[in-house]
Design an enzyme around this catalytic site. Structure first.
Site, PDB file in Angstrom:
ATOM      1  N   LYS A 182      35.112   6.583  44.578  1.00 30.05           N
ATOM      2  CA  LYS A 182      33.835   6.925  43.941  1.00 30.05           C
ATOM      3  C   LYS A 182      33.887   8.228  43.139  1.00 30.05           C
ATOM      4  O   LYS A 182      33.119   8.400  42.198  1.00 30.05           O
ATOM      5  CB  LYS A 182      32.726   6.984  44.993  1.00 30.05           C
ATOM      6  N   ALA A 233      29.394  14.077  56.204  1.00 34.41           N
ATOM      7  CA  ALA A 233      29.384  14.863  54.957  1.00 34.41           C
ATOM      8  C   ALA A 233      30.443  14.333  53.995  1.00 34.41           C
ATOM      9  O   ALA A 233      30.991  15.069  53.187  1.00 34.41           O
ATOM     10  CB  ALA A 233      29.634  16.334  55.281  1.00 34.41           C
ATOM     11  N   GLY A 259      31.885  10.983  51.297  1.00 33.33           N
ATOM     12  CA  GLY A 259      31.457  10.421  50.017  1.00 33.33           C
ATOM     13  C   GLY A 259      30.103   9.727  50.102  1.00 33.33           C
ATOM     14  O   GLY A 259      29.254   9.902  49.232  1.00 33.33           O
ATOM     15  N   ASN A 279      27.922  17.443  60.947  1.00 31.16           N
ATOM     16  CA  ASN A 279      29.240  16.859  60.688  1.00 31.16           C
ATOM     17  C   ASN A 279      30.263  17.388  61.679  1.00 31.16           C
ATOM     18  O   ASN A 279      30.124  18.472  62.227  1.00 31.16           O
ATOM     19  CB  ASN A 279      29.672  17.206  59.249  1.00 31.16           C
ATOM     20  N   ARG A 280      31.293  16.552  61.904  1.00 26.61           N
ATOM     21  CA  ARG A 280      32.379  16.949  62.804  1.00 26.61           C
ATOM     22  C   ARG A 280      33.002  18.255  62.300  1.00 26.61           C
ATOM     23  O   ARG A 280      33.165  19.197  63.034  1.00 26.61           O
ATOM     24  CB  ARG A 280      33.409  15.811  62.840  1.00 26.61           C
ATOM     25  N   THR A 281      33.333  18.286  61.006  1.00 28.78           N
ATOM     26  CA  THR A 281      33.946  19.480  60.432  1.00 28.78           C
ATOM     27  C   THR A 281      32.853  20.305  59.752  1.00 28.78           C
ATOM     28  O   THR A 281      32.256  19.871  58.760  1.00 28.78           O
ATOM     29  CB  THR A 281      35.010  19.072  59.381  1.00 28.78           C
ATOM     30  N   LEU A 282      32.612  21.486  60.305  1.00 27.95           N
ATOM     31  CA  LEU A 282      31.479  22.289  59.834  1.00 27.95           C
ATOM     32  C   LEU A 282      31.613  22.654  58.359  1.00 27.95           C
ATOM     33  O   LEU A 282      30.643  22.615  57.604  1.00 27.95           O
ATOM     34  CB  LEU A 282      31.347  23.558  60.687  1.00 27.95           C
ATOM     35  N   GLY A 336      22.229  -0.942  57.212  1.00 22.82           N
ATOM     36  CA  GLY A 336      23.108  -0.793  56.053  1.00 22.82           C
ATOM     37  C   GLY A 336      23.002  -1.969  55.097  1.00 22.82           C
ATOM     38  O   GLY A 336      23.149  -1.827  53.885  1.00 22.82           O
TER      39      GLY A 336
HETATM   40  P1  ATR Z   1      32.866   8.073  53.096  1.00 22.16           P
HETATM   41  O1  ATR Z   1      33.201   8.092  51.654  1.00 22.16           O
HETATM   42  O2  ATR Z   1      32.687   6.705  53.663  1.00 22.16           O
HETATM   43  O3  ATR Z   1      31.751   8.950  53.497  1.00 22.16           O
HETATM   44  P2  ATR Z   1      34.799   9.997  53.912  1.00 22.16           P
HETATM   45  O4  ATR Z   1      34.613  10.739  52.655  1.00 22.16           O
HETATM   46  O5  ATR Z   1      36.172   9.854  54.455  1.00 22.16           O
HETATM   47  O6  ATR Z   1      34.210   8.537  53.805  1.00 22.16           O
HETATM   48  O7  ATR Z   1      33.835  10.675  55.009  1.00 22.16           O
HETATM   49  C1  ATR Z   1      33.864  10.284  56.279  1.00 22.16           C
HETATM   50  C2  ATR Z   1      32.772  11.027  57.069  1.00 22.16           C
HETATM   51  O8  ATR Z   1      32.839  10.508  58.358  1.00 22.16           O
HETATM   52  C3  ATR Z   1      32.998  12.524  57.187  1.00 22.16           C
HETATM   53  O9  ATR Z   1      31.760  13.176  57.378  1.00 22.16           O
HETATM   54  C4  ATR Z   1      33.847  12.596  58.437  1.00 22.16           C
HETATM   55  O10 ATR Z   1      33.797  13.819  59.115  1.00 22.16           O
HETATM   56  P3  ATR Z   1      34.804  15.036  58.693  1.00 22.16           P
HETATM   57  O11 ATR Z   1      34.203  15.677  57.506  1.00 22.16           O
HETATM   58  O12 ATR Z   1      34.833  15.868  59.895  1.00 22.16           O
HETATM   59  O13 ATR Z   1      36.114  14.378  58.410  1.00 22.16           O
HETATM   60  C5  ATR Z   1      33.159  11.541  59.274  1.00 22.16           C
HETATM   61  N1  ATR Z   1      34.016  11.006  60.312  1.00 22.16           N
HETATM   62  C6  ATR Z   1      35.066  10.173  60.151  1.00 22.16           C
HETATM   63  N2  ATR Z   1      35.598   9.865  61.353  1.00 22.16           N
HETATM   64  C7  ATR Z   1      34.876  10.514  62.287  1.00 22.16           C
HETATM   65  C8  ATR Z   1      34.918  10.601  63.718  1.00 22.16           C
HETATM   66  N3  ATR Z   1      35.831   9.918  64.427  1.00 22.16           N
HETATM   67  N4  ATR Z   1      33.988  11.354  64.340  1.00 22.16           N
HETATM   68  C9  ATR Z   1      33.052  12.018  63.646  1.00 22.16           C
HETATM   69  N5  ATR Z   1      32.965  11.992  62.293  1.00 22.16           N
HETATM   70  C10 ATR Z   1      33.852  11.252  61.622  1.00 22.16           C
END
Ligand code: ATR
Length: 480
Positions: free
Chosen positions: A283, A344, A346, A366-369, A453
């Site tokens: 995207k 957080a 795409g 989000n997992r990663t702040l 969804g």
């Molecule tokens: P998309 O485009 O579908 O949003 P992405 O850009 O890879 O895919 O984003 C994935 C999101 O899911 C992110 O917020 C990711 O958290 P991180 O920023 O910490 O990576 C979250 N995510 C993916 N796997 C996860 C998990 N097992 N637990 C919690 N959050 C997760």
């Protein structure tokens, strides 16, 4: 023409396969190597039992079949079967001229001269196909593409080898566009299976015929698609192809597994595509190839729809409105004023922007702040880590889930495990497979209003359809 590869162990069951698929197919391939031994002996009677032309094939193990007979025994079995009125017999490239070939020619049975490559594609594929066809036979190349560049090579066969009677098969998941757009390669037919459970990239006769209308593709057919990686599980072909059929638009929409966006744009030019959907992970990557983007694409930083406009490609984002549409009334009425958005990545970008654009207060968890912080700064939001989710219990009107946690096949995962819903929240998970994620199940138990969804998928798809065709999506269609 769609050719059904028969895979049953008896002639009677093969006939049954033909009967079940009769409305979708124009030909069938009888695979002697898949028949029981005693049934294979009786194969000559088969063509007269059905009204479709039949290809006779006895595929060796080395070519992906099950035949383990010696070459002499194999010849004998083929000779025996050639007493029947088959339309074609498949003879592999390396098989020396023999009585099988002589008998086929004598009986007016055309020869398909085939080669198989299960690992890749030969460098000299054009000359190889040309050589196969030299003796007036139909050339068949079944090869295994591994990239968009490989697909391009195979689609170009139509131009490179004009006038050569041929069958081109792209095996594996990369080959799926060739199976659907077989007429664009100049291929005489495409092979289909009768079952739904088939190998990656293979399609059933029903879906080739009904969903894709592959045998109706002609020079005027407008080609649309979806690019992603992975992408073959997508439901979007159902939405668009059904829409095209309903408004009588000569168009087709199919999935493209993509490695290089740059190569895909070349293929899109070659196929004169009119537009395509974009999904994970492209995207953002498509942006640099677009000549024009809308304000939403610019502000969200992601594009999920590309359409051809004079002289260039234009990027649109229908995700944000697709997401918003099911909850718009609640935002406008003031029922939704505050929210948490989980994730957080795409997908979250469009969701957060949509909510902020409508004045909803957003906190990103989000997992990663640092990822949450980055997105929050761009959109004037609060942010926090997932572990702190419980801090927000009972404080928001809307909870949106945008991560891949809970997605098929991980039915039993929830990114905010243990979060207590008060029952007053509207809870929206943008995952559509499964429809009911674990998060939604818990929200339902608490009495929350749910959004799925699937709703977003359909809404964004309808808007894409409008961008692709200039027509509204037919109201009475329910493609999902
Ligand atoms: P998309 O485009 O579908 O949003 P992405 O850009 O890879 O895919 O984003 C994935 C999101 O899911 C992110 O917020 C990711 O958290 P991180 O920023 O910490 O990576 C979250 N995510 C993916 N796997 C996860 C998990 N097992 N637990 C919690 N959050 C997760």
């Amino acid at each position: 023409m769609i050719c059904l590869t028969l895979s049953s162990p008896t002639l009677e069951l093969c006939l049954e396969e033909i009967r079940r698929n009769r409305e979708y197919i124009g030909m069938a391939e009888l695979r002697l190597d898949l028949l029981n031994d005693d049934e294979a002996e009786k194969a000559s009677s088969f063509p007269s039992m059905t009204d479709v032309p039949v290809i006779l094939t006895l595929r060796r193990k080395s070519d992906g079949g099950r035949c383990t007979l010696s070459e002499r025994q194999r010849r004998a079995l083929l000779l025996n079967a050639l007493d029947g009125d088959f339309a074609y017999v498949d003879i592999e490239e390396d098989v020396k001229k023999s009585d099988v070939e002589d008998k086929a020619r004598e009986r007016g049975i055309k020869i398909i001269r085939s080669f198989h490559d299960f690992s890749g594609m030969p460098d000299d594929i054009y000359s190889r196909i040309y050589r196969l066809a030299e003796r007036g036979d139909v050339a068949k190349a079944a090869v295994t593409p591994h990239s968009i560049a490989d697909l391009m090579t195979l689609f170009r066969i139509a131009d490179e080898l004009k006038g050569v009677e041929k069958i081109i098969v792209g095996m594996g998941e990369w080959g799926m566009p060739l199976r659907i757009l077989y007429r664009k390669t100049g291929s005489m037919l495409t092979f289909a299976s009768s079952g739904k459970e088939v190998a990656p990239g293979q399609l059933s006769a029903e879906s080739l015929s009904k969903l894709y209308r592959a045998d109706k593709v002609n020079d005027k057919t407008a080609i649309y698609g979806i690019i992603g990686n992975p992408v073959l599980h997508t439901s979007s072909p159902g939405i668009h192809n059904l829409g095209f059929q309903s408004i009588n638009y000569n168009a087709i929409y199919l999935p493209f597994l993509v490695d290089s966006v740059r190569h895909f744009f070349s293929l899109a030019e070659y196929l004169k595509m009119r537009g395509f959907s974009v999904t994970i992970p492209f995207k953002t990557k498509v942006l640099m190839y677009l000549g024009n983007i809308t304000r939403e694409v610019k502000q969200i930083g992601a594009c999920n729809t590309v359409v051809r406009v004079p002289g260039m490609w234009k990027g649109i984002n229908t995700d944000y409105y697709g997401f918003l549409s099911p909850i718009l009334k609640d935002i406008e009425s003031g029922r939704i004023r505050t929210s948490i958005v989980i994730g957080a990545g795409g997908a979250s970008q469009a969701v957060v922007w949509a909510l902020r654009n409508r004045g909803v207060k957003v906190t990103i968890l989000n997992r990663t702040l640092s990822h949450a912080q980055e997105l929050a700064t761009l959109n004037y939001c609060g942010y926090d880590t997932l572990e702190n989710a419980s801090k927000y219990e009972g404080t928001v009107d809307l909870v949106v889930q945008t991560t891949s946690v809970g997605l098929y096949p991980d039915f039993d995962q929830n990114p905010i495990e243990g979060f207590h819903f008060s029952g007053k929240e509207i809870v929206y998970d943008i995952i559509y497979k499964p429809k009911m994620t674990k998060l939604l199940r818990e929200a339902e138990k608490a009495g929350c209003v749910l959004h799925f969804g699937e709703e977003m998928l359909l809404e964004q798809g309808k808007l894409q359809f409008e961008a692709f065709t200039g027509y509204h999506y037919p109201k009475d269609l329910h493609p999902l």
